[in-house]
Design a protein around this motif. Sequence first.
Motif, PDB file in Angstrom:
ATOM      1  N   ARG A   1      28.348  51.083 -25.170  1.00 18.07           N
ATOM      2  CA  ARG A   1      28.248  51.090 -23.904  1.00 18.07           C
ATOM      3  C   ARG A   1      27.840  52.427 -23.556  1.00 18.07           C
ATOM      4  NH1 ARG A   1      33.213  47.379 -23.329  1.00 18.07           N
ATOM      5  NH2 ARG A   1      32.388  45.523 -22.476  1.00 18.07           N
ATOM      6  N   ARG A   2      28.113  53.322 -24.322  1.00 17.71           N
ATOM      7  CA  ARG A   2      27.926  54.826 -23.791  1.00 17.71           C
ATOM      8  C   ARG A   2      26.246  54.841 -24.442  1.00 17.71           C
ATOM      9  NH1 ARG A   2      33.369  56.157 -25.368  1.00 17.71           N
ATOM     10  NH2 ARG A   2      32.872  56.037 -27.598  1.00 17.71           N
TER      11      ARG A   2
ATOM     12  N   GLU B   1      36.074  46.491 -30.962  1.00 18.33           N
ATOM     13  CA  GLU B   1      36.455  46.754 -29.362  1.00 18.33           C
ATOM     14  C   GLU B   1      36.224  48.486 -29.414  1.00 18.33           C
ATOM     15  OE1 GLU B   1      38.185  44.965 -31.248  1.00 18.33           O
ATOM     16  OE2 GLU B   1      37.740  43.353 -29.937  1.00 18.33           O
ATOM     17  N   GLU B   2      36.375  49.289 -30.576  1.00 17.61           N
ATOM     18  CA  GLU B   2      36.029  50.555 -30.546  1.00 17.61           C
ATOM     19  C   GLU B   2      34.762  50.855 -30.552  1.00 17.61           C
ATOM     20  OE1 GLU B   2      40.227  51.988 -33.205  1.00 17.61           O
ATOM     21  OE2 GLU B   2      38.193  51.438 -34.238  1.00 17.61           O
TER      22      GLU B   2
ATOM     23  N   ALA C   1      27.609  40.527 -27.824  1.00 13.34           N
ATOM     24  CA  ALA C   1      26.525  41.833 -27.573  1.00 13.34           C
ATOM     25  C   ALA C   1      26.085  41.484 -26.398  1.00 13.34           C
ATOM     26  CB  ALA C   1      25.635  41.614 -28.590  1.00 13.34           C
ATOM     27  N   LEU C   2      25.463  40.349 -25.922  1.00 23.25           N
ATOM     28  CA  LEU C   2      24.525  40.019 -24.776  1.00 23.25           C
ATOM     29  C   LEU C   2      25.465  39.987 -23.392  1.00 23.25           C
ATOM     30  CD1 LEU C   2      21.816  37.803 -25.737  1.00 23.25           C
ATOM     31  CD2 LEU C   2      21.986  40.266 -26.165  1.00 23.25           C
ATOM     32  N   ASP C   3      26.444  39.171 -23.570  1.00 16.54           N
ATOM     33  CA  ASP C   3      27.106  38.893 -22.128  1.00 16.54           C
ATOM     34  C   ASP C   3      28.276  40.035 -21.923  1.00 16.54           C
ATOM     35  OD1 ASP C   3      25.441  36.696 -22.195  1.00 16.54           O
ATOM     36  OD2 ASP C   3      26.877  35.533 -23.409  1.00 16.54           O
ATOM     37  N   GLN C   4      29.010  40.414 -23.064  1.00 16.33           N
ATOM     38  CA  GLN C   4      29.982  41.301 -22.904  1.00 16.33           C
ATOM     39  C   GLN C   4      29.734  42.587 -22.650  1.00 16.33           C
ATOM     40  OE1 GLN C   4      33.168  39.180 -25.417  1.00 16.33           O
ATOM     41  NE2 GLN C   4      34.173  40.918 -25.158  1.00 16.33           N
ATOM     42  N   LEU C   5      28.660  43.027 -23.860  1.00 15.56           N
ATOM     43  CA  LEU C   5      28.379  44.562 -23.687  1.00 15.56           C
ATOM     44  C   LEU C   5      27.306  44.739 -22.692  1.00 15.56           C
ATOM     45  CD1 LEU C   5      28.597  45.259 -27.323  1.00 15.56           C
ATOM     46  CD2 LEU C   5      30.205  45.923 -25.704  1.00 15.56           C
ATOM     47  N   GLY C   6      26.462  43.562 -22.481  1.00 17.94           N
ATOM     48  CA  GLY C   6      25.238  43.790 -21.696  1.00 17.94           C
ATOM     49  C   GLY C   6      24.059  44.291 -22.277  1.00 17.94           C
ATOM     50  N   ALA C   7      23.869  44.155 -23.684  1.00 24.33           N
ATOM     51  CA  ALA C   7      22.712  44.327 -24.365  1.00 24.33           C
ATOM     52  C   ALA C   7      21.868  43.688 -24.085  1.00 24.33           C
ATOM     53  CB  ALA C   7      23.034  44.599 -25.932  1.00 24.33           C
ATOM     54  N   ASP C   8      20.563  43.853 -24.600  1.00 21.05           N
ATOM     55  CA  ASP C   8      19.219  42.987 -24.039  1.00 21.05           C
ATOM     56  C   ASP C   8      18.806  42.105 -25.334  1.00 21.05           C
ATOM     57  OD1 ASP C   8      18.303  44.599 -21.659  1.00 21.05           O
ATOM     58  OD2 ASP C   8      18.837  45.974 -22.981  1.00 21.05           O
ATOM     59  N   ALA C   9      19.226  42.342 -26.554  1.00 21.27           N
ATOM     60  CA  ALA C   9      18.843  41.570 -27.788  1.00 21.27           C
ATOM     61  C   ALA C   9      19.701  41.955 -28.807  1.00 21.27           C
ATOM     62  CB  ALA C   9      17.583  42.086 -28.186  1.00 21.27           C
ATOM     63  N   VAL C  10      19.696  41.053 -29.816  1.00 25.77           N
ATOM     64  CA  VAL C  10      20.282  41.302 -31.021  1.00 25.77           C
ATOM     65  C   VAL C  10      19.394  41.412 -32.199  1.00 25.77           C
ATOM     66  CG1 VAL C  10      22.654  40.178 -30.467  1.00 25.77           C
ATOM     67  CG2 VAL C  10      20.754  38.832 -31.379  1.00 25.77           C
TER      68      VAL C  10
ATOM     69  N   PRO D   1      29.234  49.292 -37.470  1.00 23.54           N
ATOM     70  CA  PRO D   1      29.576  49.213 -39.002  1.00 23.54           C
ATOM     71  C   PRO D   1      29.610  48.141 -39.714  1.00 23.54           C
ATOM     72  CG  PRO D   1      31.104  49.617 -37.224  1.00 23.54           C
ATOM     73  CD  PRO D   1      29.877  49.634 -36.530  1.00 23.54           C
ATOM     74  N   GLU D   2      29.457  46.723 -39.274  1.00 23.30           N
ATOM     75  CA  GLU D   2      29.333  45.658 -40.036  1.00 23.30           C
ATOM     76  C   GLU D   2      27.954  45.496 -40.546  1.00 23.30           C
ATOM     77  OE1 GLU D   2      31.213  42.306 -37.514  1.00 23.30           O
ATOM     78  OE2 GLU D   2      31.682  43.710 -36.092  1.00 23.30           O
ATOM     79  N   ALA D   3      27.070  46.114 -40.342  1.00 21.46           N
ATOM     80  CA  ALA D   3      25.698  46.010 -40.809  1.00 21.46           C
ATOM     81  C   ALA D   3      25.577  45.770 -42.303  1.00 21.46           C
ATOM     82  CB  ALA D   3      24.684  47.066 -40.298  1.00 21.46           C
ATOM     83  N   GLY D   4      24.322  45.529 -43.075  1.00 23.66           N
ATOM     84  CA  GLY D   4      24.138  45.523 -44.261  1.00 23.66           C
ATOM     85  C   GLY D   4      23.292  46.653 -44.813  1.00 23.66           C
ATOM     86  N   GLY D   5      23.178  46.992 -46.066  1.00 22.70           N
ATOM     87  CA  GLY D   5      22.515  47.937 -46.467  1.00 22.70           C
ATOM     88  C   GLY D   5      23.194  49.294 -46.426  1.00 22.70           C
ATOM     89  N   HIS D   6      22.294  50.374 -46.236  1.00 21.00           N
ATOM     90  CA  HIS D   6      22.787  51.756 -46.011  1.00 21.00           C
ATOM     91  C   HIS D   6      23.488  51.458 -44.499  1.00 21.00           C
ATOM     92  CE1 HIS D   6      20.066  52.666 -49.374  1.00 21.00           C
ATOM     93  NE2 HIS D   6      21.211  53.206 -49.909  1.00 21.00           N
ATOM     94  N   LEU D   7      24.572  52.620 -44.141  1.00 22.00           N
ATOM     95  CA  LEU D   7      25.285  52.506 -43.271  1.00 22.00           C
ATOM     96  C   LEU D   7      25.107  54.117 -42.736  1.00 22.00           C
ATOM     97  CD1 LEU D   7      28.373  50.335 -44.345  1.00 22.00           C
ATOM     98  CD2 LEU D   7      26.626  49.704 -42.986  1.00 22.00           C
ATOM     99  N   GLY D   8      25.246  53.867 -41.294  1.00 27.86           N
ATOM    100  CA  GLY D   8      25.197  55.413 -40.663  1.00 27.86           C
ATOM    101  C   GLY D   8      26.617  55.878 -40.397  1.00 27.86           C
TER     102      GLY D   8
END
Length: 361
Positions: A200-201, A193-194, A234-243, A174-181
């Motif tokens: 994670r899901r 947090e939410e 994003a990478l360390d807490q959530l475990g994503a691979d990239a930003v 939700p913090e993105a720019g332009g059109h939002l989903g």
Amino acid sequence: MEEKACARGAKERRPLVLGGRPLRVPLIQGGMGVGISLSGLAGAVAREGGVGLISTAQIGWREPDFDTDPIGANLRALEAELRKARETAQGGMVGFNIMVATRRYGEYARAAAMAGADLIVSGAGLPVDLPKYTQGFPVLLAPIVSSQKAAELICRLWERRYQRLPDLVVVEGPEAGGHLGFTREEAESLTREEYGQEIRRILDTVKAYGDRRQKEIPVAVAGGIYGREDVAWALDQLGADAVQVATRFVTTWECDAPQAFKDAYLQAKKEDIVITQSPVGMPGRAIANRFLRQEAHPRPRRCHQCLERCRPEAIPYCITDALVQAASGEREDALIFCGANAWRSREMETVRQVVADLFPE
Ligand SMILES: Cc1cc2nc3c(=O)[nH]c(=O)nc-3n(C[C@H](O)[C@H](O)[C@H](O)COP(=O)(O)O)c2cc1C
């Protein structure tokens, strides 16, 4: 769930590998239309070891025949911009961002693949048939999703219809720019947090699909990634691979936006960043100005064939006109899209400085 997230967030960061190619930094530069991320920015980010994305949204707006043949002008500019980006990219990865809502979307996707793009990232709708348009070309494909439901749907449909899975999934928050989903209310109220729980899901869903086909599908987190603490989240807490990062790159010298657009970011205060209802039928985030305060707008002179679903007689203003105004250096009578963190821009930087700041290691 928590344990799994912890295991993923181990101290060592994995390198981002896309289509077998390891990248120097786990960074994708978000596509920005109209005219904000073209060859200048995309080439520079690719040269610094990330993935540079050119936005195809009305990419040909400066072509002499744009008014009479917008799609022809766009398809020609698409090729030219990729060629130029390659000249600066020094072998780095360059691709396109193509919005699903675009009229004749399939033609743009095919043209991008034929031009030799490394990657197509596609959102603003679900790119359910993207693999069909790029069949026979070695281009990597990445859908943008904002929910677990959308991630599940796209993996299921691509597997069933095309016997393939995404090469990357971009999760746009939700913090993105332009059109939002998201609805306006969600975009205004969802906390990190939410939304982190939803990310994670999505990570779990994408991993489950990848495991079934022995495929590593990296997931990139987008929306509000501005400083290295956001990257760490994003990478360390959530475990994503990239930003995937867009707003932070607007105030770089290499960004293709005019200086007036960059100045609007540099001068914006937190309270100037608002969510507006775009004629596309989605909320969009932008910098408050005269255009957004105005109740009535001039009627569009002509249709620029941008969206699949648009009724020119029913919209408050033409999105192409408003974005082209911004890309041409107009600050007040223009729609200036930005991410929630645009107010954090303080000074002009080079792309190299931004990358070094986000990834000090
Ligand atoms: C000026 C601007 C234009 C954008 N245009 C597009 C676009 O044409 N297509 C798209 O899928 N996303 C677009 N986005 C979204 C970005 O690609 C990116 O995912 C998002 O902004 C990431 O959040 P951040 O800006 O906080 O880094 C745009 C964002 C901005 C700021």
